[in-house]
Enzyme design. Structure first.
Site, PDB file in Angstrom:
ATOM      1  CB  SER A 140      -0.860  -0.018   1.269  1.00 26.84           C
ATOM      2  OG  SER A 140      -1.406   1.254   1.530  1.00 26.84           O
ATOM      3  CE1 TYR A 153      -4.266  -2.442   5.035  1.00 25.79           C
ATOM      4  CE2 TYR A 153      -3.360  -0.261   4.592  1.00 25.79           C
ATOM      5  CZ  TYR A 153      -3.930  -1.444   4.146  1.00 25.79           C
ATOM      6  OH  TYR A 153      -4.147  -1.635   2.796  1.00 25.79           O
ATOM      7  CE  LYS A 157      -1.658  -4.042   3.156  1.00 24.36           C
ATOM      8  NZ  LYS A 157      -1.864  -5.285   2.409  1.00 24.36           N
TER       9      LYS A 157
END
Ligand SMILES: NC(=O)c1ccc[n+]([C@@H]2O[C@H](COP(=O)([O-])OP(=O)(O)OC[C@H]3O[C@@H](n4cnc5c(N)ncnc54)[C@H](O)[C@@H]3O)[C@@H](O)[C@H]2O)c1
Length: 258
Positions: A140, A153, A157
């Site tokens: 991401s 998160y 990533k």
């Protein structure tokens, strides 16, 4: 002749969003596709929509024994393994202070450990086939610039981005012909984005569309699938350990003062 004719591809998180688009596009271009997901109902429906080139396997990417089952079933059913798309992922809201340790571990177990287990299990199967291979890891833009409201998160990533390079280097050292690249999207119109934006579990197509604005347009899952297709194909045979941004310049910050 399709762009990935005859290649055998595993796509995780294929019941929804980008994984679904990846599976459909790879099959349209001649691949045999093994769709996996926790969500059995929607995953089976996508496989049925694709037809006889597709199978679905229920799979939790955090489970090593599930991974062994998925890879061995792909090889038994289609004869070898050429491509792994590590796409399954999840998000939990929370900045570094709000995020519980439990949530941090849960998100990293799926997004980071799941990708590790996928690479670890797929590489020996690709080597056994002797045709090289392509591993495509979904990261991401959060790996590049962080996102304060999703600390776990972003960290997961970032781990995917660094692991991708380590995998690519390992495979290059082994001269096994397996490439490994990461993809870094910004906003993509999928159920995950809708859940984060609204807190609602499910959404109609119109509701997801409504999140994309003129100032901040979001791309379609098929825009990401086109890049997955390219990385899966031999057209990208010299692309290895790359961070493939697909973000409409959102990470290209102009110098201060301009
Ligand atoms: N949508 C975006 O804007 C965006 C941006 C950048 C990166 N990503 C990444 O792209 C990938 C796909 O996301 P999406 O937007 O299509 O989301 P999505 O929620 O539509 O799809 C994710 C799929 O992963 C599956 N999944 C979740 N946990 C799993 C587990 N433990 N085992 C197996 N399957 C599991 C879900 O059931 C779901 O079908 C994710 O890795 C996500 O982090 C998304």
């Amino acid at each position: 002749m399709g762009r990935v004719e005859g290649k055998v591809c595993i796509i995780t998180g294929a019941a929804s969003g980008m994984g679904k688009a990846d599976a459909v596009m790879l099959a349209e271009q001649g691949a045999f596709v093994v769709l996996t997901d926790l969500n059995e109902k929607d995953g089976q429906a996508v496989a049925a929509q694709i037809g006889e080139r597709a199978i679905f396997i229920k799979h939790n990417v955090t489970s090593e024994s599930d991974w062994q089952h998925v890879v061995s079933t792909a090889v038994e059913r289609f004869g070898r393994l050429d491509v792994l798309v590590n796409n399954a992922g999840m998000m939990a809201l929370g900045n570094v202070v709000e995020c519980s340790l439990e949530d941090y571990r849960r998100v990293n177990a799926v997004n980071s450990e799941g990708v590790f287990l996928g690479c670890k299990t797929a590489i020996p199967a690709m080597e056994a086939a002797g045709n090289g291979g392509s591993i495509i890891n979904m990261s991401s833009v959060a790996a590049m610039h962080g996102m304060s409201f999703v600390a776990a998160y972003s960290a997961s990533k970032g781990a995917v981005m660094a692991l991708t390079k380590s995998v690519a280097l390992y495979c290059r050292e082994k001269r096994n012909g397996i490439r490994c690249n990461s993809i870094h999207p910004d906003g993509v119109k999928t159920p995950m984005v809708f859940k984060v934006a609204t807190g609602q579990e499910t959404a109609s197509r119109e509701e997801i569309e409504s999140l994309s604005t003129e100032a901040n347009p979001m791309c379609e899952p098929e825009d990401i699938a086109s890049l997955v297709l390219y990385l899966a194909s031999d057209e990208s045979r010299f692309i290895n350990a790359a961070e493939m941004l697909i973000d409409n310049a959102s990470t290209a910050t102009p110098p201060i003062g301009i």
